[in-house]
Design a protein around this motif. Structure first.
Motif, PDB file in Angstrom:
ATOM      1  N   UNK A 140      11.735  35.837 -24.630  1.00 29.53           N
ATOM      2  CA  UNK A 140      10.377  34.349 -25.459  1.00 29.53           C
ATOM      3  C   UNK A 140       9.322  34.414 -26.341  1.00 29.53           C
ATOM      4  N   UNK A 141       9.867  33.177 -26.364  1.00 34.58           N
ATOM      5  CA  UNK A 141       8.442  33.004 -27.731  1.00 34.58           C
ATOM      6  C   UNK A 141       6.946  32.215 -27.385  1.00 34.58           C
ATOM      7  N   UNK A 142       6.086  32.817 -26.569  1.00 33.77           N
ATOM      8  CA  UNK A 142       5.128  33.039 -26.158  1.00 33.77           C
ATOM      9  C   UNK A 142       4.019  32.031 -26.796  1.00 33.77           C
ATOM     10  N   UNK A 143       4.168  31.234 -28.123  1.00 35.30           N
ATOM     11  CA  UNK A 143       3.966  29.450 -28.759  1.00 35.30           C
ATOM     12  C   UNK A 143       4.499  28.576 -28.560  1.00 35.30           C
ATOM     13  N   UNK A 144       5.687  29.187 -28.029  1.00 37.93           N
ATOM     14  CA  UNK A 144       6.378  27.657 -27.371  1.00 37.93           C
ATOM     15  C   UNK A 144       6.161  27.566 -26.179  1.00 37.93           C
ATOM     16  N   UNK A 145       5.815  26.442 -26.002  1.00 38.82           N
ATOM     17  CA  UNK A 145       5.203  26.004 -24.013  1.00 38.82           C
ATOM     18  C   UNK A 145       7.003  25.932 -23.340  1.00 38.82           C
ATOM     19  N   UNK A 196       9.738  27.224 -24.234  1.00 43.97           N
ATOM     20  CA  UNK A 196      10.397  28.985 -23.899  1.00 43.97           C
ATOM     21  C   UNK A 196       9.565  29.271 -22.821  1.00 43.97           C
ATOM     22  N   UNK A 197       7.976  29.361 -22.589  1.00 36.83           N
ATOM     23  CA  UNK A 197       7.737  29.993 -21.551  1.00 36.83           C
ATOM     24  C   UNK A 197       7.844  29.658 -19.947  1.00 36.83           C
ATOM     25  N   UNK A 198       7.948  28.592 -20.195  1.00 31.55           N
ATOM     26  CA  UNK A 198       8.330  27.651 -18.982  1.00 31.55           C
ATOM     27  C   UNK A 198       9.482  27.487 -18.277  1.00 31.55           C
ATOM     28  N   UNK A 199      10.627  27.950 -19.541  1.00 32.33           N
ATOM     29  CA  UNK A 199      12.107  28.429 -19.174  1.00 32.33           C
ATOM     30  C   UNK A 199      11.756  30.047 -17.786  1.00 32.33           C
ATOM     31  N   UNK A 200      11.116  30.297 -19.118  1.00 32.33           N
ATOM     32  CA  UNK A 200      11.726  31.894 -18.489  1.00 32.33           C
ATOM     33  C   UNK A 200      10.471  32.316 -17.186  1.00 32.33           C
ATOM     34  N   UNK A 201       9.533  31.283 -16.884  1.00 28.02           N
ATOM     35  CA  UNK A 201       8.781  31.765 -15.665  1.00 28.02           C
ATOM     36  C   UNK A 201       9.903  31.172 -14.694  1.00 28.02           C
ATOM     37  N   UNK A 259       1.574  27.324 -17.336  1.00 30.32           N
ATOM     38  CA  UNK A 259       3.190  26.859 -16.935  1.00 30.32           C
ATOM     39  C   UNK A 259       3.046  27.395 -15.448  1.00 30.32           C
ATOM     40  N   UNK A 260       2.931  28.751 -15.403  1.00 33.06           N
ATOM     41  CA  UNK A 260       2.473  29.467 -13.860  1.00 33.06           C
ATOM     42  C   UNK A 260       1.980  28.680 -13.039  1.00 33.06           C
ATOM     43  N   UNK A 261       0.819  28.815 -12.535  1.00 31.60           N
ATOM     44  CA  UNK A 261       0.191  28.187 -12.061  1.00 31.60           C
ATOM     45  C   UNK A 261       0.999  27.341 -10.652  1.00 31.60           C
ATOM     46  N   UNK A 262       1.405  26.089 -11.148  1.00 31.47           N
ATOM     47  CA  UNK A 262       1.762  25.364 -10.488  1.00 31.47           C
ATOM     48  C   UNK A 262       2.704  26.083  -9.196  1.00 31.47           C
ATOM     49  N   UNK A 263       3.600  27.035  -9.611  1.00 33.14           N
ATOM     50  CA  UNK A 263       4.027  27.850  -8.235  1.00 33.14           C
ATOM     51  C   UNK A 263       2.742  28.696  -8.135  1.00 33.14           C
ATOM     52  N   UNK A 264       1.955  29.273  -8.413  1.00 37.75           N
ATOM     53  CA  UNK A 264       1.209  29.981  -7.774  1.00 37.75           C
ATOM     54  C   UNK A 264       0.046  28.898  -6.841  1.00 37.75           C
ATOM     55  N   UNK A 265       0.252  28.086  -7.068  1.00 41.82           N
ATOM     56  CA  UNK A 265      -0.871  26.687  -5.993  1.00 41.82           C
ATOM     57  C   UNK A 265      -0.198  26.512  -5.264  1.00 41.82           C
TER      58      UNK A 265
END
Length: 280
Positions: free
Chosen positions: A58-63, A65-70, A120-126
């Motif tokens: 994951x490249x954390x600076x790339x949204x 990339x982060x969304x795909x990992x989550x 990007x993780x908040x929709x899952x947690x909500x």
């Protein structure tokens, strides 16, 4: 003994606190998705093949990339219970010694990388109406030291956003903790995790002296990263985890000194502070 199995998403997992967390959690039968810029380095460091471990590049600076990992984490394990934003690195130098690019790169990982994960993780947690976000800041995010202004700025940002996030998501039954460690025996002071100003200015002798003192600590820090990882795991299983967690005697002492200093400063200027209202 941990009974409940949770799904953990941990950034910056190939070394330091992240690696300690991953290894301890897997040894306890937990399900762990772990990120790194170098997935082979991550796999080699963890050195364990199990269905409970999902290594992610994951490249954390790339949204994106982060969304795909989550998304992959949720698809693999069916949910996400604990998010630990651990990735980050140090940057030292006076403000005028560091370039705009050096500063922005550090903010991209230490602050915007954390925000990308949370966003990007908040929709899952909500949807679950549950979860725990643990953001790893630093004691520098409470009280900074000479020569580390920009690093301190990133860590103050993490403390501030965590405090407000905790209030924003409380009604959704989502918990937030910001962790402020002191000096731990990780790779933080090595070249892999620390950027120092390349173009030093002679006038900043106190800054150079501060950097030298910190670098001498490398390998001799008092804090045990395994104990820090265990403490973070513990609070993730607490029903009412703290919003703030100091780790290390040095972190505790520095935070208490800052509280005392603020109390004296605010009270000394109380009359002036309260004299701003209109009178008529």
């Amino acid at each position: 003994m941990i009974q409940q199995t949770k799904v953990w998403f941990i950034t910056g997992a190939s070394k330091g606190f992240g690696l300690s967390l991953v290894k301890q959690l897997l040894s306890k039968g937990q399900k762990v998705a772990a990120t790194s810029r170098n997935i082979e380095e991550l796999k080699n460091a963890v050195n364990l093949v199990t269905d409970n471990f999902l290594p992610l590049k994951v490249d954390l600076a790339d949204e994106a990339s982060v969304a795909d990992a989550i998304l992959k984490t949720n698809c693999t394990f069916g949910q996400i219970d604990v998010v630990i934003n651990n990735a980050g690195y140090g940057i030292g130098g006076s403000i005028e010694e560091l370039t705009d690019r050096e500063v922005r790169n550090c903010f991209d990982i230490n602050v915007f990388g954390t925000l990308n994960v949370i966003r990007n993780v908040m929709p899952y947690l909500r949807k679950q109406r549950s979860g725990h976000i643990i953001n790893i800041s630093s004691i520098a995010g409470i009280t900074g030291g000479i020569g580390w202004a920009l690093y301190t700025a990133t860590k103050f940002a993490v403390v501030g956003l965590s405090e407000v996030l905790a209030e924003d998501v409380k009604s959704l039954d989502i918990k937030v903790t910001v962790v402020a460690p002191g000096a731990f025996r990780t790779s933080f002071l090595t070249e892999d995790s620390l950027v120092l100003a390349k173009h030093a200015i002679d006038d900043y002798q106190e800054v150079r002296a501060s950097h030298a003192r910190y670098q001498k600590l490398d390998g001799n820090q008092a804090g045990d990263p395994e104990k820090a990882a265990a403490a973070m795991i513990k609070i993730a299983f607490d029903e009412t985890p703290p919003v703030h967690l100091l780790l290390g005697e040095d972190a505790y002492d520095r935070a208490m000194q800052k509280l005392e200093k603020l109390d004296k400063t605010f009270r000394f200027n109380e009359e002036l502070s309260k004299s701003m209202a209109y009178h008529g």
